[in-house]
Design an enzyme around this catalytic site. Structure first.
Site, PDB file in Angstrom:
ATOM      1  N   ARG A 367      39.847  51.334  27.556  1.00 51.91           N
ATOM      2  CA  ARG A 367      40.411  50.062  27.134  1.00 51.91           C
ATOM      3  C   ARG A 367      41.626  50.353  26.277  1.00 51.91           C
ATOM      4  O   ARG A 367      41.561  51.185  25.365  1.00 51.91           O
ATOM      5  CB  ARG A 367      39.405  49.248  26.316  1.00 51.91           C
ATOM      6  CG  ARG A 367      38.217  48.809  27.118  1.00 51.91           C
ATOM      7  CD  ARG A 367      37.314  47.879  26.330  1.00 51.91           C
ATOM      8  NE  ARG A 367      36.090  47.623  27.090  1.00 51.91           N
ATOM      9  CZ  ARG A 367      35.054  46.948  26.621  1.00 51.91           C
ATOM     10  NH1 ARG A 367      35.088  46.436  25.397  1.00 51.91           N
ATOM     11  NH2 ARG A 367      33.981  46.763  27.360  1.00 51.91           N
ATOM     12  N   GLN A 385      29.261  53.093  27.579  1.00 43.75           N
ATOM     13  CA  GLN A 385      28.225  52.246  27.013  1.00 43.75           C
ATOM     14  C   GLN A 385      26.902  52.622  27.644  1.00 43.75           C
ATOM     15  O   GLN A 385      26.879  53.166  28.734  1.00 43.75           O
ATOM     16  CB  GLN A 385      28.503  50.772  27.342  1.00 43.75           C
ATOM     17  CG  GLN A 385      29.740  50.226  26.678  1.00 43.75           C
ATOM     18  CD  GLN A 385      30.032  48.810  27.131  1.00 43.75           C
ATOM     19  OE1 GLN A 385      30.015  48.516  28.308  1.00 43.75           O
ATOM     20  NE2 GLN A 385      30.312  47.940  26.193  1.00 43.75           N
ATOM     21  N   HIS A 389      23.299  46.072  34.181  1.00 42.02           N
ATOM     22  CA  HIS A 389      23.501  44.737  34.725  1.00 42.02           C
ATOM     23  C   HIS A 389      22.251  44.325  35.463  1.00 42.02           C
ATOM     24  O   HIS A 389      21.796  45.032  36.354  1.00 42.02           O
ATOM     25  CB  HIS A 389      24.738  44.727  35.620  1.00 42.02           C
ATOM     26  CG  HIS A 389      25.968  45.051  34.848  1.00 42.02           C
ATOM     27  ND1 HIS A 389      26.437  46.331  34.698  1.00 42.02           N
ATOM     28  CD2 HIS A 389      26.771  44.258  34.095  1.00 42.02           C
ATOM     29  CE1 HIS A 389      27.487  46.313  33.905  1.00 42.02           C
ATOM     30  NE2 HIS A 389      27.720  45.082  33.520  1.00 42.02           N
TER      31      HIS A 389
END
Length: 661
Positions: A367, A385, A389
């Site tokens: 990012r 991370q 999902h």
RNA sequence: GCUGGCGUAGCUCAACUGGUAGAGCAGCGGAUUUGUAAUCCGCAGGUUACGGGUUCGAGUCCCAUCGCCAGCUCCA
């Protein structure tokens, strides 16, 4: 109205009647002249009230004096006015803005000033403040009408104050506080006289946007803090110093865990020792994923921007993405894993029977973060991370979220993090998707929170751009809040990717997507955790779990044998082979934060064991190698916080009493 | 990105108003053979972040770049 009575219950338990317009200072006088003189504020039912403001309400009442810790906020707030006064005295014509909302630790004031304040300015300002404090100027509180307020600040040429005045809603009572010649728009409360500000210090300066909006002009801000006594002020700075000692950037370097290079700004390099810790964190989450029914996936780094246009990231998240052109196609590094999970889901048809489908993804993310915001491991440009999902039916949301709460609290408990603060964030300005879906998602998540009975703080407008979220926040050593875990409910991405499943009745259903991370970013968690432990990692995380220290070269072979046995049982151990004295080896082991030092001399070499010394706890005496391996293995498996179980209670008690006077 | 500050050996820090870089720790070599928080001796290590400029002379002054720190804004 003034004929009305109120009843105040005082700390001694007595209930006494006063006229409704009685002020705290008047009440204090009825108790005693000395109390009235020392008073800095009143407290009605736990809320701090100004000494000069009519009370108007019955309740539990007490008078705060500098001895009460709660008085600190009033003292800092008053010091804030003194700061602004001092700046106006020293630099006439400076336009003032406003002070700070939260005075729990610091005070601040913003000024329109042609240049930045220098440290010499700060010194001068402090001296001027000291003068104002010494002058013992009384603070006066005045209720004014709007036109009167406008008049006051027009006369003082305080143009920013006039803007601030416009922000006060029609109908609100407007009050100003004055001490000496200085007048400020302010609700209070304030101390009686400036000389009740016992000790203060200006801390630093910085730029700050007007009203916190970067499109507005930048003002110059001065920070400071104040306490009733010099001792409290010193304690505050001692606390700051302690925070510096625990800073993960410093610990990371000293313990050789990670580093940064100017050639890869804001991107951590995990050294061999750091990588062990990192991988232990991931291993923990993998283990739990298995237990909670997740399937791990591995997905690409670089995607055609088509994907991001489809997912909405191109629209709502572009400023945080890295782009590159290859063969005339525009690609972007992934800032999130979710679209990849959607692509996997979409590769074939699904039945309601296989839901929920839980995809764990430890993929590396990139990012772009503006250069001014990066910070150690807690704000980086590349990280992973412990992401997952969950695709489920709408009816399964409740159970999934509930199970996530279990997982979160279970994981935080392993690290001994105090109960994390839970935030509930709703639709932000920059959002994609149907507002109706948003409403459903928000209502569903909030219902989960309520059914679970967890306390939470509402955070309106702070949701992810694709859905509302529940965040889990812990505090680091400096008291900063860090968001770790997150649960995000998303009806939008499944629609954008046209995800479907065959429902029980044969109709086509649309799965709901739950995004979740427990540690959050592994990097950030690493940093927060390192500060939390001050580098003293529990045994399961310690890169070097034990170090074998031969008393002299004569016991090198015996020491290597001990190490080999530990290694054979899967424990991480080294031998200190240097020809140093034992004291030096112990010192280096302790400073290196090695949990367990195993000392091998003549006695231990003969018995085939080692003398166990536990980090910060000292010598525990000789143990057999079997006992050492067994204890360390158990402690590691249990992921215990304490590297070696405490000895029996009697010894523990005896030790404690030694330290008592 | 913005405001302010900082950047000298791996780390922590020296070097008066500009006069030509030094110490401790770490590292390496040797001696020492050590029993619960520092054994001794020696060696090596720096285009002073990077690029310009001012000056007889720049770590020191000026400009630009990069990075770091604090704050603002933003955020896992």
């Amino acid at each position: 109205m003034s004929a009305e009575k109120i009843t105040l219950t005082l700390p001694d338990g007595s209930a006494r009647d006063f006229p409704a317009d009685a002020t705290p200072i008047e009440v204090a006088r009825t108790v005693g002249e000395r109390l009235a003189k020392a008073a800095v504020a009143g407290e009605l039912d736990g809320t701090i009230v100004d000494l000069r403001a009519p009370i108007r309400r019955s309740g539990k009442f007490r008078v705060l004096t500098p001895k009460d810790p709660e008085a600190g906020v009033v003292i800092r707030h008053s010091a804030e006015h003194v700061l602004a006064d001092a700046v106006e005295r020293l630099f006439p014509g400076t336009i003032i803005d406003a002070g700070r909302q939260d005075h729990s630790e610091k005070f601040q004031y913003d000024f329109r000033f042609p240049r930045g304040f220098t440290s010499e300015d700060l010194e001068k300002i402090e001296q001027e403040m000291a003068r104002i404090v010494q002058e013992g100027r009384p603070f006066e509180r005045k209720v004014v009408t709007r036109p009167q307020a406008v008049e006051i600040f027009k006369n003082r040429k305080e143009e920013i104050k006039l803007v601030r005045l416009e922000d006060i809603p029609e109908g609100d009572v407007i009050t100003v506080f004055q001490h000496g010649k200085f007048v400020d728009l302010c609700r209070g409360p304030h101390v009686q006289r400036t000389d009740q500000i016992g000790a203060f210090k200006l801390i630093e300066t910085s730029g700050a946007y007007f009203k916190g909006d970067e499109r507005n002009e930048m003002l110059q801000r001065i920070y400071g803090t104040a306490f009733a006594t010099k001792e409290e002020l010193d304690a505050y700075f001692a606390k700051i110093e302690e925070a510096r000692r625990r800073d993960h950037r410093r610990l990371g370097r000293e313990l050789d865990l990670f580093s940064f290079s100017s050639l890869a700004p804001a991107s951590p390099f995990f050294h061999p020792k750091g990588a062990i810790v990192y991988n232990q964190l991931v291993a923990l989450m993998r283990e739990l994923c298995r237990e909670y029914g997740y399937d791990e996936v591995v997905t690409p780094q670089l995607f055609d921007v088509e994907l991001w246009k489809r997912s909405g990231h191109y629209e709502a998240y572009r400023e945080n993405m890295f782009f590159s052109d290859v063969e005339g196609r525009e690609f972007s590094m992934k800032p999130m894993n979710c679209p990849a999970a959607c692509l996997i889901y979409a590769t074939r048809g699904h039945s309601y029977r296989e839901l929920p489908l839980r995809f764990a993804d430890f993929g590396r993310l990139h990012r772009y973060e503006r250069s001014g915001v990066v910070q150690g491991l807690t704000r980086v440009r590349t990280f992973a991370q412990d992401d997952a999902h969950i695709f489920c039916t709408p009816g399964q949301i409740g159970r999934e979220v509930d199970s996530l709460f279990d997982l979160m609290f279970r994981v935080y408990a392993i690290f001994g993090f105090e109960a994390p603060v839970v935030y509930f964030s709703t639709r932000p300005e920059k959002a994609i998707g149907d507002p109706k879906l948003w409403e459903t998602a928000e209502a569903t998540l909030e219902r989960c929170l309520k059914e679970r009975g967890v306390e939470y703080v509402a955070n309106p407008g702070e949701g992810a751009f694709y859905g509302p979220k529940i965040d889990f926040v812990v505090h680091d050593a400096i008291g900063r809040e860090w968001q770790l875990g997150t649960i995000q409910l998303d009806f939008t991405l499944p629609a954008r990717f046209e995800l479907a499943y065959a429902a029980e009745d044969g109709s086509e259903g649309r799965p709901v997507l739950i995004h979740r991370a427990v540690l959050g970013s592994i990097e950030r968690f690493f940093g927060v955790m390192l500060e939390h432990f001050v580098g003293d990692l529990p045994l399961w995380l310690a890169p070097e779990q034990a170090r074998v220290l031969p008393v002299s070269d004569k016991f090198l072979v015996a020491a290597r044998t001990v190490r080999a046995r530990l290694a054979a049982d899967g424990l991480r151990a080294e031998v200190d082979e240097r020809s140093e004295k034992l004291g030096a080896k112990i010192r280096d082991g302790e400073l290196g934060k090695v949990p367990i030092l195993l000392i091998v001399g003549a006695r231990e070499a003969e018995a085939g064991g080692a003398s166990v010394r536990v980090r910060h706890r000292g010598d525990l005496g000789s143990k057999t190698i079997d006992e050492i391996v067994a204890t360390m293995t158990t402690t590691t498996k249990q992921r215990a916080l304490n590297p070696w179980p405490e000895e029996d209670k009697e010894e523990g008690r005896g030790k404690k009493e030694e330290g008592r006077p």
